[in-house]
Design an enzyme around this catalytic site. Structure first.
Site, PDB file in Angstrom:
ATOM      1  N   ASP A 180      18.822   4.608  -2.413  1.00 33.45           N
ATOM      2  CA  ASP A 180      19.265   4.418  -1.041  1.00 33.45           C
ATOM      3  C   ASP A 180      20.749   4.089  -1.043  1.00 33.45           C
ATOM      4  O   ASP A 180      21.248   3.464  -1.990  1.00 33.45           O
ATOM      5  CB  ASP A 180      18.499   3.276  -0.375  1.00 33.45           C
ATOM      6  N   ASP A 193      15.027   9.567   4.360  1.00 43.26           N
ATOM      7  CA  ASP A 193      14.367   8.696   5.334  1.00 43.26           C
ATOM      8  C   ASP A 193      14.648   9.148   6.765  1.00 43.26           C
ATOM      9  O   ASP A 193      13.771   9.097   7.626  1.00 43.26           O
ATOM     10  CB  ASP A 193      14.825   7.250   5.153  1.00 43.26           C
TER      11      ASP A 193
END
Length: 169
Positions: free
Chosen positions: A117, A136
């Site tokens: 991330d 995401d």
């Protein structure tokens, strides 16, 4: 089904390319943070061993493979559902985004043991500690698209019931 494949492929490639660029080429793994448009958009290195916000991520191999299995089962379920129904282009693109994003995160779990991330959004006076990635965004957009655009048959049944109820006998 062709549009579903290409939207999934595009979502997968965009996510993986963004991670490679930001984390590896720009060495976010080393510097840990790059301010882009502070405080609104920042790149912050993160290793997500769970689901959203790191939930259910104890870091064990068991949880890693359970999360991979769940993601693959959801992808298969969406693919079968879309394949069996009469869905339009918006629904197929939405399904492709969801599947492509989910598969991109599965690849991360297989390669790294966690999901990479790097995106962070904060506000003046509020430092958001959470990070996410492009996959995401695609998963979320695909799920919202399916909710908004997919007709599960209930809407059609209600319309049919209303029109038949209004017809004089």
């Amino acid at each position: 089904m062709r549009i579903l494949f290409w939207s999934a492929f595009a979502a997968f490639l965009i996510d993986q390319a963004s991670k490679y660029l930001v984390i590896h080429l720009w060495e976010l793994w080393r510097v840990r943070e790059i301010e882009v448009l502070p405080p609104y958009v920042n790149f912050r290195y993160g290793e997500n061993r769970g689901i959203n916000f790191g939930l259910f991520g104890d870091g064990s191999d068991t949880s890693r493979y359970i999360l991979i299995g769940v993601a693959l089962a959801i992808c298969a379920g969406v693919l079968v559902w879309i394949g069996r129904g009469k869905f339009g282009i918006k629904e197929r693109i939405s399904a492709g985004l969801l599947i492509g994003g989910a598969l991109a995160n599965v690849v991360d779990r297989l390669v790294y043991g966690y999901v990479l991330d790097f995106l962070n959004n904060s506000l003046p006076g509020w430092n958001n500690p959470f990070v996410y990635n492009i996959a995401d965004v695609f998963i979320f957009a695909g799920a919202i698209g399916l909710i908004l655009f997919a007709d599960d048959g209930r809407k059609t049944a209600k319309k049919t019931a209303k029109t038949t109820a209004k017809k004089p006998k």
